[in-house]
Motif scaffolding. Structure first.
Motif, mmCIF file in Angstrom:
data_model
loop_
_atom_site.group_PDB
_atom_site.id
_atom_site.type_symbol
_atom_site.label_atom_id
_atom_site.label_comp_id
_atom_site.label_asym_id
_atom_site.label_seq_id
_atom_site.Cartn_x
_atom_site.Cartn_y
_atom_site.Cartn_z
ATOM 1 N N ILE A 1 0.868 -1.180 0.000
ATOM 2 C CA ILE A 1 0.000 0.000 0.000
ATOM 3 C C ILE A 1 0.903 1.228 0.000
ATOM 4 O O ILE A 1 1.783 1.368 0.849
ATOM 5 C CB ILE A 1 -0.915 0.011 1.235
ATOM 6 N N HIS A 2 0.688 2.115 -0.950
ATOM 7 C CA HIS A 2 1.510 3.303 -1.103
ATOM 8 C C HIS A 2 0.854 4.476 -0.390
ATOM 9 O O HIS A 2 -0.334 4.747 -0.589
ATOM 10 C CB HIS A 2 1.704 3.628 -2.589
ATOM 11 N N ILE A 3 1.656 5.156 0.440
ATOM 12 C CA ILE A 3 1.181 6.357 1.133
ATOM 13 C C ILE A 3 2.099 7.511 0.770
ATOM 14 O O ILE A 3 3.211 7.285 0.260
ATOM 15 C CB ILE A 3 1.145 6.138 2.660
ATOM 16 N N PRO A 4 1.676 8.760 0.991
ATOM 17 C CA PRO A 4 2.520 9.909 0.608
ATOM 18 C C PRO A 4 3.899 9.831 1.248
ATOM 19 O O PRO A 4 4.077 9.339 2.370
ATOM 20 C CB PRO A 4 1.718 11.104 1.136
ATOM 21 N N GLY A 5 4.905 10.321 0.478
ATOM 22 C CA GLY A 5 6.284 10.273 0.927
ATOM 23 C C GLY A 5 7.043 9.093 0.364
ATOM 24 O O GLY A 5 8.095 8.735 0.895
ATOM 25 N N ASN A 6 6.485 8.468 -0.704
ATOM 26 C CA ASN A 6 7.116 7.296 -1.329
ATOM 27 C C ASN A 6 7.363 6.171 -0.312
ATOM 28 O O ASN A 6 8.418 5.542 -0.281
ATOM 29 C CB ASN A 6 8.433 7.684 -2.017
ATOM 30 N N ILE A 7 6.380 5.951 0.554
ATOM 31 C CA ILE A 7 6.481 4.913 1.584
ATOM 32 C C ILE A 7 5.533 3.783 1.225
ATOM 33 O O ILE A 7 4.375 4.017 0.846
ATOM 34 C CB ILE A 7 6.146 5.474 2.975
ATOM 35 N N CYS A 8 6.037 2.542 1.337
ATOM 36 C CA CYS A 8 5.245 1.349 1.066
ATOM 37 C C CYS A 8 5.036 0.577 2.379
ATOM 38 O O CYS A 8 5.981 0.379 3.146
ATOM 39 C CB CYS A 8 5.950 0.453 0.042
ATOM 40 N N ILE A 9 3.811 0.136 2.608
ATOM 41 C CA ILE A 9 3.478 -0.629 3.809
ATOM 42 C C ILE A 9 2.654 -1.826 3.376
ATOM 43 O O ILE A 9 1.713 -1.706 2.571
ATOM 44 C CB ILE A 9 2.687 0.207 4.830
ATOM 45 N N CYS A 10 3.004 -3.007 3.898
ATOM 46 C CA CYS A 10 2.245 -4.212 3.565
ATOM 47 C C CYS A 10 0.885 -4.187 4.273
ATOM 48 O O CYS A 10 0.671 -3.437 5.244
ATOM 49 C CB CYS A 10 3.023 -5.467 3.935
#
Length: 482
Positions: free
Chosen positions: A40-49
């Motif tokens: 799941i992509h969130i602002p700041g080019n951060i990916c979280i499963c």
């Protein structure tokens, strides 16, 4: 196409191939996409499963997440403060917060500690109740002794080194208060809560239902006690709970439907009355995923149950009439028909026949009844308590600089009308509101009125009150409609 353009296209193609070679990594658990699944992509080019995202939401719903405290966030991360200013801000914050924390800890220690020497004796508690409650001497004695022994027991339990506490385990004595409507059951407990600085919760049994049905669970009784103790569990575990309208959860005698608000509620209250660890929602009356839970031990909580128990007098009368027999020493069948205090002859068998299960009654060892209000008691209720009804109306007219008086005949007439309604002290205010309407409406019209005297004829709608003008001229005024 020129050679330079071909080189640029080849470079772009190579960069895309390089990106495809690398997997996205979860920002929290550091697992690649091949193991953790879709990211799941969130602002700041951060990916979280997805699993880490679900754990984050569960932690937020529990309400115990220290990271949800916005005051603990780094202001530099939020863009509110320069990084070099943070140490100075933390020093200032510590100087402001530390004294408050120490003061709060001292207050908690003083509140939680129970000093047996400062507890009022039973006769002092009863004397305080006498200033607000008329009559009911036996009930006031019982409740005064029960409250005193309860807190004496709690204080001694904390003092484990006391020599008297080595071999004897003192158990609490829950109470069942029986009395006709309007006799002062709820008012007695409310007055006690106002006089004593103890956490006391007054709740109603009519809204309680079996777990899983619409209504409040039995744990909601403790939720109100926890709220009265400012969510302090240790303070709530030393409190008092008054459950009113306890007769409404009696076992239904003839019904084909599931009894979700009767015997099942009595079964649910057993664990509270006996003493056990109960999970209680904080700040709500029902358990759900969004409400945090806390555990309360009910071993040191005193429970007082009260109810009017309508038609219980018929059950008592039927039991007493069984003793009637043929002969000179036989009792008459109508011997107890006019007994106003028949409820004082109540026995456990009568309550079982009414619909209370024996397990529930066994956890309420102290059973006592309140007296029915007589004419003399109703007359005293009008004038003697600190917050008597007539004193309230005198204060209202005193704000208009008018003196309100009641002669003895008027007081007796009000008490007689209240006896006819058979609703106890609750009938007094309804009667007074009726005849005071015209007076409260007419008095502000004339500034020359100095004193109003309510007479028996005015209460019985045969005359008018006596009005005394400021020049001491008396004349009947304010004729009443009807």
């Amino acid at each position: 196409m020129s050679d330079e353009n071909k080189k640029d296209n080849n470079l772009d193609h190579n960069e895309e191939n390089n990106k495809n070679k690398y997997e996205e990594i979860c920002y929290i658990c550091r697992r690649p996409e091949s193991k953790a699944g879709k990211m799941i992509h969130i602002p700041g080019n951060i990916c979280i499963c997805q699993s880490c995202m679900q754990k984050t939401f569960d932690t937020m719903n529990n309400g115990n997440n220290p990271y949800m405290d916005m005051s603990a966030l780094n202001p530099a991360m939020m863009g509110f403060m320069m990084q070099q200013d943070i140490p100075n801000r933390q020093k200032i914050k510590k100087k402001v917060e530390e004294p408050d924390k120490k003061a709060e800890e001292k207050e908690k220690v003083t509140e939680k500690a129970i000093d047996i020497k400062k507890l009022p004796a039973p006769h002092i508690i009863k004397a305080s109740l006498d200033e607000f409650v008329i009559g009911q001497n036996h009930a006031k004695k019982v409740i005064s002794v029960a409250v005193y022994n309860h807190y004496k027991r709690v204080a001694k339990l904390k003092d484990t080194e006391h020599p008297l506490m080595e071999d004897v385990d003192i158990e609490k004595s829950n109470m069942l208060m029986i009395g006709p409507t309007g006799s002062g059951k709820t008012y007695l407990v409310k007055t006690l809560a106002r006089l004593l600085n103890v956490p006391l919760a007054i709740t109603d049994a009519t809204s309680l239902t079996e777990a899983g049905y619409i209504g409040d669970d039995v744990e909601s009784v403790l939720s109100k006690l926890l709220a009265a103790a400012d969510n302090d569990v240790e303070k709530a575990e030393q409190g008092i709970v008054f459950i009113d309208e306890i007769d409404k959860i009696a076992k239904k005698k003839s019904t084909n439907n599931r009894d979700v608000s009767g015997e099942s509620v009595q079964q649910g209250l057993l664990k509270l009355l006996e003493g056990s660890d109960v999970e209680v929602p904080v700040g709500a009356t029902s358990k759900n995923a969004m409400v945090p839970l806390t555990t309360i031990n009910t071993k040191n909580i005193l429970f007082i149950c009260g109810g009017a128990f309508p038609d219980l007098d018929k059950i008592i009368k039927a039991r007493l009439n069984k003793q009637s027999s043929i002969g000179f020493s036989a009792d008459l069948k109508d011997k107890y028909d006019d007994d106003p205090n028949l409820l004082q002859k109540v026995a456990v068998d009568d309550l079982r026949e009414f619909g209370m299960i024996p397990e529930f009654l066994g956890r309420l060892p102290v059973v006592y009844s309140l007296e029915s209000l007589t004419k003399d008691m109703l007359t005293k209720i009008l004038i003697e308590p600190k917050n008597a009804i007539l004193k309230q109306y005198k204060k209202l007219l005193a704000l208009d600089e008018v003196d309100l008086n009641f002669d003895q005949g008027a007081l007796e007439a009000i008490a007689e009308k209240a006896m006819e309604k058979k609703t106890g002290a609750r009938a007094l205010r309804a009667i007074i509101e009726e005849f005071m309407l015209d007076i409260m409406y007419e008095i502000p019209k004339d500034d020359s009125i100095g004193r109003v005297t309510i007479t028996r004829d005015y209460i019985e709608k045969k005359g008018a009150p006596m009005i005394e003008m400021r020049g001491s001229f008396k004349t009947p005024m304010l004729t009443q409609k009807g």
